[in-house]
Each structure stands twice: as structure tokens, then as C-alpha cells.
Design a protein around this motif. Structure first.
Motif, PDB file in Angstrom:
ATOM      1  N   PRO A   1       9.954  19.077   8.386  1.00  0.00           N
ATOM      2  CA  PRO A   1       8.766  18.627   9.130  1.00  0.00           C
ATOM      3  C   PRO A   1       8.036  17.457   8.459  1.00  0.00           C
ATOM      4  O   PRO A   1       7.303  16.733   9.112  1.00  0.00           O
ATOM      5  CB  PRO A   1       7.891  19.884   9.181  1.00  0.00           C
ATOM      6  CG  PRO A   1       8.872  21.011   9.121  1.00  0.00           C
ATOM      7  CD  PRO A   1       9.957  20.537   8.198  1.00  0.00           C
ATOM      8  N   LYS A   2       8.276  17.272   7.160  1.00  0.00           N
ATOM      9  CA  LYS A   2       7.692  16.125   6.455  1.00  0.00           C
ATOM     10  C   LYS A   2       8.344  14.819   6.878  1.00  0.00           C
ATOM     11  O   LYS A   2       7.788  13.751   6.654  1.00  0.00           O
ATOM     12  CB  LYS A   2       7.957  16.280   4.958  1.00  0.00           C
ATOM     13  CG  LYS A   2       6.855  16.823   4.144  1.00  0.00           C
ATOM     14  CD  LYS A   2       7.256  16.585   2.699  1.00  0.00           C
ATOM     15  CE  LYS A   2       6.382  17.330   1.752  1.00  0.00           C
ATOM     16  NZ  LYS A   2       6.919  17.275   0.396  1.00  0.00           N
ATOM     17  N   ASN A   3       9.564  14.920   7.376  1.00  0.00           N
ATOM     18  CA  ASN A   3      10.336  13.725   7.704  1.00  0.00           C
ATOM     19  C   ASN A   3      10.485  13.538   9.205  1.00  0.00           C
ATOM     20  O   ASN A   3      11.412  12.881   9.677  1.00  0.00           O
ATOM     21  CB  ASN A   3      11.711  13.792   7.042  1.00  0.00           C
ATOM     22  CG  ASN A   3      11.605  13.696   5.543  1.00  0.00           C
ATOM     23  OD1 ASN A   3      10.703  13.024   5.032  1.00  0.00           O
ATOM     24  ND2 ASN A   3      12.502  14.364   4.836  1.00  0.00           N
TER      25      ASN A   3
ATOM     26  N   VAL B   1       2.649  13.042  10.537  1.00  0.00           N
ATOM     27  CA  VAL B   1       3.823  13.786  10.085  1.00  0.00           C
ATOM     28  C   VAL B   1       3.738  15.198  10.679  1.00  0.00           C
ATOM     29  O   VAL B   1       2.671  15.810  10.688  1.00  0.00           O
ATOM     30  CB  VAL B   1       3.810  13.817   8.540  1.00  0.00           C
ATOM     31  CG1 VAL B   1       4.847  14.776   7.998  1.00  0.00           C
ATOM     32  CG2 VAL B   1       4.025  12.413   7.983  1.00  0.00           C
ATOM     33  N   TRP B   2       4.864  15.698  11.198  1.00  0.00           N
ATOM     34  CA  TRP B   2       4.851  17.009  11.876  1.00  0.00           C
ATOM     35  C   TRP B   2       4.324  18.103  10.953  1.00  0.00           C
ATOM     36  O   TRP B   2       3.591  18.996  11.372  1.00  0.00           O
ATOM     37  CB  TRP B   2       6.255  17.352  12.396  1.00  0.00           C
ATOM     38  CG  TRP B   2       6.304  18.548  13.308  1.00  0.00           C
ATOM     39  CD1 TRP B   2       5.291  18.995  14.129  1.00  0.00           C
ATOM     40  CD2 TRP B   2       7.408  19.443  13.494  1.00  0.00           C
ATOM     41  NE1 TRP B   2       5.713  20.111  14.823  1.00  0.00           N
ATOM     42  CE2 TRP B   2       7.001  20.398  14.450  1.00  0.00           C
ATOM     43  CE3 TRP B   2       8.695  19.518  12.959  1.00  0.00           C
ATOM     44  CZ2 TRP B   2       7.853  21.428  14.877  1.00  0.00           C
ATOM     45  CZ3 TRP B   2       9.540  20.540  13.392  1.00  0.00           C
ATOM     46  CH2 TRP B   2       9.113  21.487  14.335  1.00  0.00           C
ATOM     47  N   LYS B   3       4.676  18.018   9.663  1.00  0.00           N
ATOM     48  CA  LYS B   3       4.203  19.041   8.724  1.00  0.00           C
ATOM     49  C   LYS B   3       2.674  19.141   8.749  1.00  0.00           C
ATOM     50  O   LYS B   3       2.112  20.240   8.764  1.00  0.00           O
ATOM     51  CB  LYS B   3       4.673  18.716   7.302  1.00  0.00           C
ATOM     52  CG  LYS B   3       4.166  19.762   6.320  1.00  0.00           C
ATOM     53  CD  LYS B   3       4.387  19.431   4.874  1.00  0.00           C
ATOM     54  CE  LYS B   3       3.733  20.524   4.029  1.00  0.00           C
ATOM     55  NZ  LYS B   3       3.686  20.213   2.621  1.00  0.00           N
ATOM     56  N   ASP B   4       2.002  17.995   8.738  1.00  0.00           N
ATOM     57  CA  ASP B   4       0.535  18.020   8.732  1.00  0.00           C
ATOM     58  C   ASP B   4      -0.006  18.652  10.007  1.00  0.00           C
ATOM     59  O   ASP B   4      -1.021  19.358   9.984  1.00  0.00           O
ATOM     60  CB  ASP B   4      -0.020  16.594   8.573  1.00  0.00           C
ATOM     61  CG  ASP B   4       0.317  16.010   7.196  1.00  0.00           C
ATOM     62  OD1 ASP B   4       0.672  16.791   6.291  1.00  0.00           O
ATOM     63  OD2 ASP B   4       0.238  14.781   7.043  1.00  0.00           O
TER      64      ASP B   4
ATOM     65  N   GLU C   1       0.868  -1.188   0.000  1.00  0.00           N
ATOM     66  CA  GLU C   1       0.000   0.000   0.000  1.00  0.00           C
ATOM     67  C   GLU C   1       0.908   1.242   0.000  1.00  0.00           C
ATOM     68  O   GLU C   1       1.658   1.453   0.958  1.00  0.00           O
ATOM     69  CB  GLU C   1      -0.850  -0.080   1.287  1.00  0.00           C
ATOM     70  CG  GLU C   1      -1.698   1.092   1.619  1.00  0.00           C
ATOM     71  CD  GLU C   1      -2.124   1.021   3.108  1.00  0.00           C
ATOM     72  OE1 GLU C   1      -2.309   2.101   3.680  1.00  0.00           O
ATOM     73  OE2 GLU C   1      -2.226  -0.085   3.675  1.00  0.00           O
ATOM     74  N   PRO C   2       0.872   2.030  -1.085  1.00  0.00           N
ATOM     75  CA  PRO C   2       1.786   3.189  -1.134  1.00  0.00           C
ATOM     76  C   PRO C   2       1.498   4.175   0.003  1.00  0.00           C
ATOM     77  O   PRO C   2       0.336   4.460   0.302  1.00  0.00           O
ATOM     78  CB  PRO C   2       1.483   3.825  -2.487  1.00  0.00           C
ATOM     79  CG  PRO C   2       0.703   2.827  -3.259  1.00  0.00           C
ATOM     80  CD  PRO C   2       0.010   1.943  -2.270  1.00  0.00           C
ATOM     81  N   LEU C   3       2.553   4.682   0.627  1.00  0.00           N
ATOM     82  CA  LEU C   3       2.402   5.741   1.627  1.00  0.00           C
ATOM     83  C   LEU C   3       2.671   7.053   0.910  1.00  0.00           C
ATOM     84  O   LEU C   3       3.604   7.148   0.132  1.00  0.00           O
ATOM     85  CB  LEU C   3       3.415   5.558   2.759  1.00  0.00           C
ATOM     86  CG  LEU C   3       3.147   4.410   3.713  1.00  0.00           C
ATOM     87  CD1 LEU C   3       4.328   4.231   4.663  1.00  0.00           C
ATOM     88  CD2 LEU C   3       1.881   4.658   4.513  1.00  0.00           C
ATOM     89  N   THR C   4       1.851   8.040   1.181  1.00  0.00           N
ATOM     90  CA  THR C   4       2.096   9.329   0.534  1.00  0.00           C
ATOM     91  C   THR C   4       3.458   9.808   0.988  1.00  0.00           C
ATOM     92  O   THR C   4       3.809   9.692   2.145  1.00  0.00           O
ATOM     93  CB  THR C   4       1.032  10.360   0.948  1.00  0.00           C
ATOM     94  OG1 THR C   4       0.972  10.376   2.363  1.00  0.00           O
ATOM     95  CG2 THR C   4      -0.297  10.024   0.347  1.00  0.00           C
ATOM     96  N   GLY C   5       4.223  10.298   0.077  1.00  0.00           N
ATOM     97  CA  GLY C   5       5.571  10.699   0.474  1.00  0.00           C
ATOM     98  C   GLY C   5       6.211  11.572  -0.563  1.00  0.00           C
ATOM     99  O   GLY C   5       5.546  12.318  -1.286  1.00  0.00           O
ATOM    100  N   GLY C   6       7.486  11.463  -0.642  1.00  0.00           N
ATOM    101  CA  GLY C   6       8.260  12.410  -1.419  1.00  0.00           C
ATOM    102  C   GLY C   6       8.480  11.991  -2.859  1.00  0.00           C
ATOM    103  O   GLY C   6       7.702  11.232  -3.440  1.00  0.00           O
TER     104      GLY C   6
END
Ligand SMILES: Nc1ncnc2c1ncn2[C@@H]1O[C@H](COP(=O)(O)OP(=O)(O)O)[C@@H](O)[C@H]1O
Ligand SMILES: [Mg+2]
Length: 327
Positions: free
Chosen positions: A198-200, A109-112, A26-31
């Protein structure tokens, strides 16, 4: 299952992570630089990550897939410093430097969190402390220096696209940016994560967990502080939210308090200089901040970044003096 992934499935089986049944990836939304999947195993969910040779960005940008191995080594080294600050690596999967790690459930994710308006200043301070903890533990260490001699990778993923690409377009700033790039390549002080955004950073019960360490290199610790500060300051302009700036201040303060491997003032000035350059790179580099589309926002960032490149401020002054608006 995406095609061409039989090798990964076989490697997962060889590592005893899955049984005979084919897993659902299942793909995880990412970079832009990896395939990242979540999958169920008999012992619970795991993450499989595989680096891509050609990054998914508009500009031509390739990078060696060996960075997958660097990421694994960073995660393992960070857990030696503090087991709470990185997910556990379960297996290296051979296939194209893919690897498996534990899946951390219920960790946004911290960004969210930041974008949703949940700005936890204490969390930001912990981010600064924990980045510094890895730097302190690895400063002036021949073993870490040898294990992370990833200069070519760091050049391809960070120095070229963020500093030198901008230098080519900005004649007036080029000498300063090239000098900064040279300095960054030769300074070998501590283990750098290389992508502290923050995305990571995952939020686990109010504390940070760092992921996505593909750019790890033995280098200048100022880079990590500057990179994360850049993200917070850009978001502070985008959302015109004072708390995002306070988060940057808290992160820099806690980091500064932990610097014990060199004169803090020197590091803070290098970090300030790098932050100026990284801010401009997010406007004009190969990886522009996708959310900063308003010309006003871009001008606020660009004008401050240009001034900082020509006349650097220590990062602790920079974060307090940063302007979120023209007013
Ligand atoms: N160990 C993990 N536990 C839970 N979620 C994860 C984990 N690793 C990655 N993720 C999720 O997958 C996303 C992409 O992973 P990341 O390592 O940042 O890859 P990319 O290089 O694609 O950015 C992260 O933003 C996060 O949402
Ligand atoms: Mg990422």
C-alpha cells in the motif's frame, strides 16, 4: 542540493527536462532503498529517483543499483497494458540508474488512506484487477521473460531477506521455507512487480497507480498477490479493523476472477503459502513491519503465519479465515 548530485542535474539538463538554473531537489518521504526527489521544471513538477547500493535498514542488506533500470522497464510495460496504472517515465538519467518520471499531484499513498481509516473496498478490488491485468498480459511471453530476467536482484531483495533469512532462524520451518524459496526462483510465469505494498500504490481519483517496481522480475505472479495481501492482513491486526480484512478479500476475489493463464486453484494455493511466509518475515525477517510492536499483535501474526507455513491454505480461504485478535 545534496552533494554528489551534479551528475543527475547534468543528466536532467541533457534530457532537456530543466533549464540553466539549478533545481531544488525536495526529498519525498519514502522507503529505505532510494533517493526520491520532487523538483520543479519549466513544464511542471517531476520526480527523480536514484537507487542506493546499501539499503537504509538495520540489518546489512545491499542490492545492485541496476534495479533502477528494472523499475523503468516495469513502469513502461505496465503503461502498455493500461496507461492509467503507472506514472510516465520521462528520462533515464544514466547517473547510477537514476530516472525521471511525471509527478502525480494530489495522489495520496494508499497506506496513508488506510491508516487514516479511509478504506475503499472498491479500490482494493481495482488493485487486484490491475495486478492481474499485468500478469495476464505478460504470461508466457518470451519477450517479457527476456526483458525481466532479474533473478539475482529478486534473490537479493526478496528471496534471501524474506524467506531464507527467516529459515536460518527457524529450524522447524526451514525445510518448508527453503522449498518455497526454490519454487519461487524457478517458476517463470509472468511479470511480477515485486513490491506491491500500500506504500507503493498512489490513489488517483479513486483508482490505483503503481510505483516503486525495483524488484520487478519474470517469475511467479502469486508473489504480488501474496505480498499485498500480507500488508493488508498485518494492518488489519494492528488496527483491528474488519474493513482492512474485507479489502484483502476484495482484492483476492477480483484477482482470482482474472486468472486466465493457469489453473486458478494452483496459483491460489501458492499465494497462500507465500503469504504465510511473508507474514512471518514481517515479524522475523530483515524488514520487520515497523508498526507491529505490540507483543500481542506479533503473537497473533506469528502463530497464524507458522501454522500456514506448515499447512498452507489457498489465499482466498486464508483471507476470510484470518484472525485479527486472539478472541
Ligand atoms: N510519480 C510520483 N508522483 C507522486 N509521488 C511520488 C511519485 N513517485 C514517488 N512518489 C512519492 O515518493 C515516495 C517514495 O517513492 P518510491 O518510488 O516508493 O521510493 P522508495 O523506494 O523510496 O519507497 C512514494 O511513497 C510517494 O509518496
Ligand atoms: Mg516505496
Amino acid at each position: 542540493m545534496p552533494s554528489g548530485d551534479d551528475e543527475i542535474v547534468q543528466a536532467l539538463r541533457d534530457a532537456d527536462l530543466i533549464g540553466a538554473d539549478d533545481p531544488v531537489l525536495e526529498p519525498l518521504t519514502g522507503g529505505v532503498s532510494c533517493d526520491v526527489w520532487r523538483l520543479e521544471t519549466p513544464t511542471g513538477p517531476i520526480v527523480v529517483k536514484r537507487p542506493l547500493a546499501q539499503l537504509r535498514v538495520a540489518a546489512e542488506w545491499t542490492a545492485p543499483v541496476e534495479r533502477g533500470a528494472s523499475e523503468v522497464r516495469w513502469l513502461q510495460r505496465a503503461r502498455e497494458v493500461n496507461p492509467d496504472i503507472a506514472p510516465k517515465v520521462l528520462a533515464e538519467l544514466g547517473a547510477g540508474h537514476a530516472f525521471a518520471m511525471e509527478f502525480l499531484p494530489d495522489c495520496p499513498v494508499w497506506k496513508d488512506e488506510l491508516v487514516a481509516g479511509r478504506v475503499d473496498i472498491d479500490f482494493a478490488a481495482q488493485v487486484g484487477r490491475n495486478i492481474a491485468a499485468v500478469h495476464t498480459a505478460t504470461a508466457n511471453s518470451d519477450a517479457d521473460r527476456n526483458a525481466f530476467s532479474n533473478d539475482e536482484m529478486f534473490r537479493a531483495l526478496r528471496v534471501d531477506p524474506f524467506l531464507l533469512y527467516v529459515a536460518e532462524q527457524e529450524a522447524e520451518l526451514a525445510p518448508a521455507l527453503r522449498a518455497l524459496a526454490d519454487d519461487l526462483m524457478v517458476r517463470k510465469i509472468a511479470l511480477v512487480h515485486g513490491d506491491v505494498s500500500p506504500k507503493n500504490i498512489l490513489v488517483r481519483s479513486g483508482s490505483p497507480v503503481f510505483i516503486d517496481a525495483e524488484c520487478a522480475v519474470y517469475g511467479d505472479p502469486a508473489f504480488d498477490l501474496a505480498f499485498c495481501t500480507t500488508h493488508l492482513l498485518l494492518k488489519a491486526v494492528w488496527l483491528d479493523d474488519e474493513r482492512l480484512q474485507q479489502a484483502a478479500v476484495a482484492m483476492v476475489d477480483s484477482y482470482r476472477a482474472a486468472i486466465d493463464w493457469e489453473a486458478p486453484n494452483e496459483l491460489l494455493l501458492r499465494a497462500g503459502r507465500l503469504t504465510g511466509a511473508l507474514l512471518l518475515a514481517r515479524m522475523e525477517g530483515k524488514s520487520p513491519a515497523p508498526y507491529l510492536t505490540e507483543p500481542d499483535h506479533q503473537n497473533i501474526v506469528r502463530s497464524q503465519a507458522r501454522a500456514l507455513i506448515l499447512d498452507a491454505l489457498p489465499i482466498d480461504d486464508l483471507v476470510t479465515q484470518w484472525k485479527r485478535t486472539f478472541a
